[in-house]
Design a protein around this motif. Sequence first.
Motif, PDB file in Angstrom:
ATOM      1  N   PRO A   1      25.478  33.453  43.978  1.00 14.59           N
ATOM      2  CA  PRO A   1      24.760  33.397  42.695  1.00 14.59           C
ATOM      3  C   PRO A   1      23.229  33.403  42.829  1.00 14.59           C
ATOM      4  CG  PRO A   1      26.546  31.807  42.740  1.00 14.59           C
ATOM      5  CD  PRO A   1      26.431  32.367  44.128  1.00 14.59           C
ATOM      6  N   HIS A   2      22.727  32.905  43.941  1.00 14.99           N
ATOM      7  CA  HIS A   2      21.278  32.848  44.173  1.00 14.99           C
ATOM      8  C   HIS A   2      20.995  33.453  45.534  1.00 14.99           C
ATOM      9  CE1 HIS A   2      21.123  30.128  40.766  1.00 14.99           C
ATOM     10  NE2 HIS A   2      22.113  29.450  41.335  1.00 14.99           N
ATOM     11  N   LYS A   3      19.877  34.115  45.650  1.00 13.09           N
ATOM     12  CA  LYS A   3      19.531  34.740  46.932  1.00 13.09           C
ATOM     13  C   LYS A   3      19.451  33.699  48.046  1.00 13.09           C
ATOM     14  CE  LYS A   3      15.566  36.983  47.642  1.00 13.09           C
ATOM     15  NZ  LYS A   3      14.522  38.029  47.682  1.00 13.09           N
ATOM     16  N   THR A   4      19.023  32.495  47.703  1.00 11.71           N
ATOM     17  CA  THR A   4      18.947  31.439  48.721  1.00 11.71           C
ATOM     18  C   THR A   4      20.329  31.060  49.254  1.00 11.71           C
ATOM     19  OG1 THR A   4      18.905  29.771  46.977  1.00 11.71           O
ATOM     20  CG2 THR A   4      16.765  30.455  47.906  1.00 11.71           C
ATOM     21  N   ASP A   5      21.387  31.395  48.527  1.00 13.83           N
ATOM     22  CA  ASP A   5      22.736  31.127  49.033  1.00 13.83           C
ATOM     23  C   ASP A   5      23.016  31.930  50.302  1.00 13.83           C
ATOM     24  OD1 ASP A   5      23.287  29.310  46.989  1.00 13.83           O
ATOM     25  OD2 ASP A   5      24.069  30.883  45.670  1.00 13.83           O
ATOM     26  N   PHE A   6      22.366  33.076  50.451  1.00 18.32           N
ATOM     27  CA  PHE A   6      22.495  33.839  51.689  1.00 18.32           C
ATOM     28  C   PHE A   6      21.860  33.067  52.849  1.00 18.32           C
ATOM     29  CE2 PHE A   6      22.762  37.410  48.639  1.00 18.32           C
ATOM     30  CZ  PHE A   6      23.932  37.999  49.086  1.00 18.32           C
ATOM     31  N   ALA A   7      20.711  32.446  52.591  1.00 26.45           N
ATOM     32  CA  ALA A   7      20.041  31.656  53.624  1.00 26.45           C
ATOM     33  C   ALA A   7      20.907  30.463  54.031  1.00 26.45           C
ATOM     34  CB  ALA A   7      18.679  31.181  53.131  1.00 26.45           C
ATOM     35  N   ARG A   8      21.536  29.847  53.054  1.00 30.20           N
ATOM     36  CA  ARG A   8      22.413  28.710  53.362  1.00 30.20           C
ATOM     37  C   ARG A   8      23.620  29.159  54.177  1.00 30.20           C
ATOM     38  NH1 ARG A   8      20.727  27.512  47.974  1.00 30.20           N
ATOM     39  NH2 ARG A   8      19.271  25.761  48.047  1.00 30.20           N
ATOM     40  N   ALA A   9      24.178  30.303  53.834  1.00 34.24           N
ATOM     41  CA  ALA A   9      25.325  30.838  54.590  1.00 34.24           C
ATOM     42  C   ALA A   9      24.905  31.184  56.014  1.00 34.24           C
ATOM     43  CB  ALA A   9      25.904  32.056  53.884  1.00 34.24           C
TER      44      ALA A   9
ATOM     45  N   PHE B   1      12.828  38.401  53.600  1.00 36.67           N
ATOM     46  CA  PHE B   1      13.659  37.760  52.584  1.00 36.67           C
ATOM     47  C   PHE B   1      13.108  38.015  51.177  1.00 36.67           C
ATOM     48  CE2 PHE B   1      14.982  34.219  49.896  1.00 36.67           C
ATOM     49  CZ  PHE B   1      16.346  34.194  50.131  1.00 36.67           C
ATOM     50  N   ALA B   2      11.840  37.723  50.987  1.00 38.57           N
ATOM     51  CA  ALA B   2      11.242  37.833  49.650  1.00 38.57           C
ATOM     52  C   ALA B   2      11.256  39.271  49.141  1.00 38.57           C
ATOM     53  CB  ALA B   2       9.817  37.291  49.671  1.00 38.57           C
ATOM     54  N   GLU B   3      11.147  40.228  50.046  1.00 39.87           N
ATOM     55  CA  GLU B   3      11.058  41.627  49.659  1.00 39.87           C
ATOM     56  C   GLU B   3      12.419  42.255  49.354  1.00 39.87           C
ATOM     57  OE1 GLU B   3       9.636  40.214  52.297  1.00 39.87           O
ATOM     58  OE2 GLU B   3       7.527  40.295  51.702  1.00 39.87           O
ATOM     59  N   THR B   4      13.491  41.593  49.724  1.00 38.60           N
ATOM     60  CA  THR B   4      14.836  42.130  49.518  1.00 38.60           C
ATOM     61  C   THR B   4      15.366  41.670  48.166  1.00 38.60           C
ATOM     62  OG1 THR B   4      15.270  42.127  51.887  1.00 38.60           O
ATOM     63  CG2 THR B   4      17.186  42.187  50.444  1.00 38.60           C
ATOM     64  N   THR B   5      15.942  42.611  47.411  1.00 40.47           N
ATOM     65  CA  THR B   5      16.467  42.291  46.088  1.00 40.47           C
ATOM     66  C   THR B   5      17.996  42.263  46.096  1.00 40.47           C
ATOM     67  OG1 THR B   5      16.623  44.588  45.357  1.00 40.47           O
ATOM     68  CG2 THR B   5      14.486  43.472  45.031  1.00 40.47           C
ATOM     69  N   ILE B   6      18.540  41.634  45.099  1.00 34.47           N
ATOM     70  CA  ILE B   6      19.996  41.615  44.913  1.00 34.47           C
ATOM     71  C   ILE B   6      20.512  43.046  44.748  1.00 34.47           C
ATOM     72  CG2 ILE B   6      21.869  40.882  43.370  1.00 34.47           C
ATOM     73  CD1 ILE B   6      20.756  38.588  45.078  1.00 34.47           C
ATOM     74  N   ASP B   7      19.763  43.878  44.029  1.00 35.54           N
ATOM     75  CA  ASP B   7      20.172  45.268  43.843  1.00 35.54           C
ATOM     76  C   ASP B   7      20.254  46.014  45.178  1.00 35.54           C
ATOM     77  OD1 ASP B   7      20.489  45.093  41.075  1.00 35.54           O
ATOM     78  OD2 ASP B   7      18.384  45.588  40.699  1.00 35.54           O
ATOM     79  N   GLN B   8      19.315  45.759  46.067  1.00 37.66           N
ATOM     80  CA  GLN B   8      19.359  46.397  47.387  1.00 37.66           C
ATOM     81  C   GLN B   8      20.571  45.927  48.186  1.00 37.66           C
ATOM     82  OE1 GLN B   8      15.447  45.080  48.559  1.00 37.66           O
ATOM     83  NE2 GLN B   8      14.600  47.165  48.401  1.00 37.66           N
ATOM     84  N   ILE B   9      20.870  44.652  48.080  1.00 40.59           N
ATOM     85  CA  ILE B   9      22.043  44.112  48.786  1.00 40.59           C
ATOM     86  C   ILE B   9      23.307  44.771  48.245  1.00 40.59           C
ATOM     87  CG2 ILE B   9      23.430  42.036  49.211  1.00 40.59           C
ATOM     88  CD1 ILE B   9      20.691  40.467  49.046  1.00 40.59           C
ATOM     89  N   ALA B  10      23.398  44.879  46.922  1.00 42.99           N
ATOM     90  CA  ALA B  10      24.563  45.519  46.302  1.00 42.99           C
ATOM     91  C   ALA B  10      24.685  46.969  46.768  1.00 42.99           C
ATOM     92  CB  ALA B  10      24.455  45.456  44.786  1.00 42.99           C
TER      93      ALA B  10
END
Length: 179
Positions: free
Chosen positions: A42-50, A18-27
Amino acid sequence: MRERLLSAALDLFAANGFAETTIDQIAERADVARQTVLNHFPHKTDFARAWGQGRRDRLAAIGEGVAGEESARALVQRFFAGLAEMNQRERNLTRAMLESLTPTEIFLYIRAVPAAAIQRGQQQGEFSSAADPGVAAEILTSVYFGTVSRWLIDGPPPFDLGRALAERLELVLVGLQTR
């Protein structure tokens, strides 16, 4: 689009953490602009919540599929078996996601067994009416997370998760039985 982004993120989290993955990589993985990711998450933690919501939805489906004559014990066992199967199928992702959440978030977003399953057992006379259903559900969740945390230790799984969860569940259920 939201599912596509979530799928891309979860794939990356499982592979890289999780920590090593960036928004740019996801995009890049989803083949969208960075802003598209941020518009949906809006926040990377929103992926964890989903991810946690998806797990809750799968557990809710187990509870909705309960037959009228099914014992509460069998229902609780199905919850634990379902969780074991999810974790075994997605071990690396489970590790990455649990590392991304605080203990408070874990307990807020993930319940191993809903209190309603304990209440069902009380109504059917299987479980002691003296037990607080919320506390019993919390204890079962603690047993679940403690076992999964040990199972997620780096390297190959140190033990069979399904069997370990079933054994620990049995200990708790014996304590819940009416006497």
